[in-house]
Scaffold this motif. Sequence first.
Motif, mmCIF file in Angstrom:
data_model
loop_
_atom_site.group_PDB
_atom_site.id
_atom_site.type_symbol
_atom_site.label_atom_id
_atom_site.label_comp_id
_atom_site.label_asym_id
_atom_site.label_seq_id
_atom_site.Cartn_x
_atom_site.Cartn_y
_atom_site.Cartn_z
ATOM 1 N N LEU A 274 17.402 14.933 -2.094
ATOM 2 C CA LEU A 274 16.450 13.902 -2.515
ATOM 3 C C LEU A 274 16.545 12.668 -1.616
ATOM 4 O O LEU A 274 15.517 12.071 -1.256
ATOM 5 N N VAL A 275 17.747 12.285 -1.245
ATOM 6 C CA VAL A 275 17.918 11.134 -0.365
ATOM 7 C C VAL A 275 17.387 11.451 1.031
ATOM 8 O O VAL A 275 16.718 10.618 1.662
ATOM 9 N N ARG A 276 17.675 12.652 1.524
ATOM 10 C CA ARG A 276 17.205 13.039 2.862
ATOM 11 C C ARG A 276 15.689 12.961 2.969
ATOM 12 O O ARG A 276 15.140 12.560 3.996
ATOM 13 N N THR A 277 14.991 13.360 1.911
ATOM 14 C CA THR A 277 13.528 13.397 1.951
ATOM 15 C C THR A 277 12.880 12.118 1.442
ATOM 16 O O THR A 277 11.649 12.052 1.340
ATOM 17 N N SER A 278 13.692 11.108 1.098
ATOM 18 C CA SER A 278 13.103 9.878 0.567
ATOM 19 C C SER A 278 12.328 9.110 1.629
ATOM 20 O O SER A 278 11.434 8.324 1.298
ATOM 21 N N GLN A 279 12.657 9.303 2.900
ATOM 22 C CA GLN A 279 11.970 8.602 3.972
ATOM 23 C C GLN A 279 10.753 9.359 4.483
ATOM 24 O O GLN A 279 9.871 8.764 5.112
ATOM 25 N N ILE A 280 10.691 10.653 4.254
ATOM 26 C CA ILE A 280 9.543 11.454 4.687
ATOM 27 C C ILE A 280 9.279 12.504 3.613
ATOM 28 O O ILE A 280 10.093 13.396 3.388
ATOM 29 N N ALA A 281 8.140 12.404 2.942
ATOM 30 C CA ALA A 281 7.811 13.277 1.821
ATOM 31 C C ALA A 281 7.669 14.723 2.278
ATOM 32 O O ALA A 281 7.205 14.988 3.398
ATOM 33 N N PRO A 282 8.062 15.685 1.428
ATOM 34 C CA PRO A 282 7.917 17.099 1.801
ATOM 35 C C PRO A 282 6.487 17.477 2.166
ATOM 36 O O PRO A 282 6.272 18.292 3.066
ATOM 37 N N LEU A 283 5.479 16.902 1.488
ATOM 38 C CA LEU A 283 4.092 17.233 1.828
ATOM 39 C C LEU A 283 3.754 16.746 3.233
ATOM 40 O O LEU A 283 3.023 17.418 3.973
ATOM 41 N N ARG A 284 4.276 15.587 3.627
ATOM 42 C CA ARG A 284 4.059 15.118 4.996
ATOM 43 C C ARG A 284 4.690 16.079 6.000
ATOM 44 O O ARG A 284 4.077 16.415 7.026
ATOM 45 N N THR A 285 5.924 16.512 5.712
ATOM 46 C CA THR A 285 6.584 17.453 6.613
ATOM 47 C C THR A 285 5.770 18.728 6.759
ATOM 48 O O THR A 285 5.608 19.260 7.868
ATOM 49 N N LEU A 286 5.229 19.228 5.646
ATOM 50 C CA LEU A 286 4.409 20.431 5.675
ATOM 51 C C LEU A 286 3.162 20.221 6.521
ATOM 52 O O LEU A 286 2.839 21.043 7.389
ATOM 53 N N LEU A 287 2.438 19.128 6.291
ATOM 54 C CA LEU A 287 1.179 18.908 7.002
ATOM 55 C C LEU A 287 1.413 18.647 8.487
ATOM 56 O O LEU A 287 0.618 19.087 9.328
ATOM 57 N N GLU A 288 2.477 17.939 8.823
ATOM 58 C CA GLU A 288 2.776 17.712 10.236
ATOM 59 C C GLU A 288 3.136 19.022 10.925
ATOM 60 O O GLU A 288 2.805 19.232 12.098
ATOM 61 N N HIS A 289 3.804 19.918 10.207
ATOM 62 C CA HIS A 289 4.122 21.228 10.764
ATOM 63 C C HIS A 289 2.872 22.089 10.865
ATOM 64 O O HIS A 289 2.670 22.813 11.855
ATOM 65 N N ALA A 290 1.986 22.004 9.865
ATOM 66 C CA ALA A 290 0.789 22.857 9.828
ATOM 67 C C ALA A 290 -0.239 22.450 10.868
ATOM 68 O O ALA A 290 -0.979 23.297 11.377
ATOM 69 N N GLY A 291 -0.339 21.169 11.180
ATOM 70 C CA GLY A 291 -1.267 20.732 12.210
ATOM 71 C C GLY A 291 -2.550 20.132 11.659
ATOM 72 O O GLY A 291 -2.820 20.135 10.456
ATOM 73 N N THR A 292 -3.364 19.635 12.581
ATOM 74 C CA THR A 292 -4.577 18.891 12.225
ATOM 75 C C THR A 292 -5.588 19.760 11.498
ATOM 76 O O THR A 292 -6.196 19.339 10.510
ATOM 77 N N ARG A 293 -5.799 20.990 11.962
ATOM 78 C CA ARG A 293 -6.819 21.835 11.336
ATOM 79 C C ARG A 293 -6.461 22.151 9.888
ATOM 80 O O ARG A 293 -7.318 22.117 8.998
#
Length: 353
Positions: free
Chosen positions: A241-260
């Motif tokens: 929970l602390v590790r992901t407090s600075q970057i939300a899991p949904l952000r990590t997913l979308l940044e990995h998935a890409g713009t499209r």
Amino acid sequence: MLVLCDNKGDRNPHAGMTALSKYDRLEATGLWRPTPEGQRREVVVSIGDATLVISDLNDTALTHWSLAAVERVAHSGAGATFHPDGDPGETLELRPEDAEMIDAIETLRRAVARARPRPGRLRWLGAAVSTATVVALAVFWLPGALVDHALRVVPGVKEAEIGSALLARIERVSGPPCGSAEARPALAALAGRTGAARVVILPGGVREALLLPGGTVLLNRALVEDFEEPDVAAGYVLSELVRTSQIAPLRTLLEHAGTRATATLLTTGEVPPAALDAFAEAQLANPARPARADALLPAFAASQIHSTPYARARDISGEETLSLIEADPMAGADPSPIMPDRDWLQLQAICDS
């Protein structure tokens, strides 16, 4: 009451919003109910930047609905009743005299429906996706800005659905989650003490802990089976929970998935299955580093959990986790147990049932 502010010179930049480009702001009053048991209250409804904004009469925003994920209740009478996709318990009722607002919402819903895939129209779909991608890049300039926009408008219910879809893909590798009626109180106690929305024990797949969009924390069964106290499992939950407090899991997913994939989420309310598959594989293959000790110690203090058991579990010698041992915020204290011993024993046997 309906308020229209006409601005024909402006064009709305968002896909699916061209039907409303002549309006700078569209408002109406309605009746909103957050839950099936809640009281209906009068609210102000406005169409904003790809969202339906519901505010109280003092112009304080109560909630935002993504226009790409608004559903209309069938047979809702002379007016119209809407709810977020996947959450029929939260409703918004508009009266017949608010026909302009109803028509505007329906226009967007039809535009989104036309953008969804249809058999036999793959060539058209490919052109539409390419065009939407170019428009998104032209409007937002940077993929990061598109992700920021998605995080603002995607409702919590949809984020939880995305987390559930990821869990279904992880289960293909890990097997189904461990579960028993006797262990439910222990899982609830673990989540409540650490602040997680939910804790799920998996027989494999994740090496330690993984936070999904929506707040579910996955734990490997070894974290409850191989240790004598629940402080270890609780420590791994806190670390994630602390590790992901600075970057939300949904952000990590979308940044990995890409713009499209992000644009697809905004226009259809769904993340492409291929993007979910790729992200799940990446999370299992490349576990993240644990949170730093200076960020973790306040979390242990706030939860009144000893940090030493977690530190010893991560490094039995204590050399790499010495700061967590020496600065244990509960050292010399006697905090209340995370759960009764009988519940801990049931949790340790959760994967045996």
